[in-house]
Design a protein around this motif. Sequence first.
Motif, PDB file in Angstrom:
ATOM      1  N   GLU A   1       0.463  -0.946   0.440  1.00  0.00           N
ATOM      2  CA  GLU A   1      -0.052   0.170  -0.147  1.00  0.00           C
ATOM      3  C   GLU A   1       0.446   1.091  -0.240  1.00  0.00           C
TER       4      GLU A   1
ATOM      5  N   VAL B   1       1.469   5.108   0.387  1.00  0.00           N
ATOM      6  CA  VAL B   1       1.335   6.012   1.869  1.00  0.00           C
ATOM      7  C   VAL B   1       1.238   7.572   1.601  1.00  0.00           C
TER       8      VAL B   1
ATOM      9  N   ASP C   1       5.669   3.289   0.909  1.00  0.00           N
ATOM     10  CA  ASP C   1       4.693   2.282   1.466  1.00  0.00           C
ATOM     11  C   ASP C   1       4.970   2.914   3.346  1.00  0.00           C
ATOM     12  N   ARG C   2       3.920   1.758   3.947  1.00  0.00           N
ATOM     13  CA  ARG C   2       3.735   1.616   5.074  1.00  0.00           C
ATOM     14  C   ARG C   2       5.439   2.038   6.079  1.00  0.00           C
TER      15      ARG C   2
END
Length: 283
Positions: free
Chosen positions: A198, A200, A236-237
């Motif tokens: 994911e 971000v 990403d996270r």
Amino acid sequence: MASVARAQATGETRSGDGWVAALAVHRGSFVPLHRQIHDLVRQEIVADRLPPGARLPSEEELAERWGVSLAPVRQALVDLAGEGYLDRHRGRGTFVRQSKFEEKLSILSSFSGSHGHHGERLELVMLYSGLVPAPRVAAALGVRARKLVLIQRLAHLEASPVALLSAYLDPARFPGIDKRELEGGSLYRTFDTIYGVELVRAETVIEAVHAGDDEAAQLGIGTGAMVLRADSVTYDRDDAAVEFSRVLYRVERFRFSLDSYRLDDRVLHFPAPGATGPVPDDE
């Protein structure tokens, strides 16, 4: 000018070149001929009687129909092009400028996510998907791979090529992605649903550059024409670099919006002004 008044009152759309015959230029007027022609053509565009993409008759045809020399016609069209109403292409003609698409810089979204759900006819054409040597991009992503996956697509909006999208990825993190159909045509959705990645945030640098031969041919513009280049590294996270993205936008087809917020007597911009994210260029 009675026919013009009737058309303006009814809001009718003229077809073909009939609008030219319905407009008159007055030699005895104190208004210069080129200004009269400028204002007549502009009013047709503003009233949507000349729609975006409509091709105007040639300068010679306009001059003959209005009974004037080429000079005032040419000056009027040059002025209208400079004001953003027309596009002039050598060998092709003069066209009413297409409307612009809005790109919101403060939202991290895929191109398909930004433009595929607002009634815009979006088509993403795959140009290349495979491994390429890209050492500077690999360094920006913090990976040691000798080659990266390049996924390059051409974006069409309303059947017109408007942006060239290039994404560089670590093949170890995205095994087989160059052979895979993208989920719903979206690269970011494929990251999320297939690879569990994911995104971000992104660091982005935008600048005006000249299009090279290949880029210009793909975008349907002249070699050396100005384009807007957006180079981004997305994270990403875990704040690990995931993707290096380069998007070349046709400048006449986009406008960009940016949100700003005031907090503790400071104005926060998204993205931050003066951001100096990595801008590799292995080409």
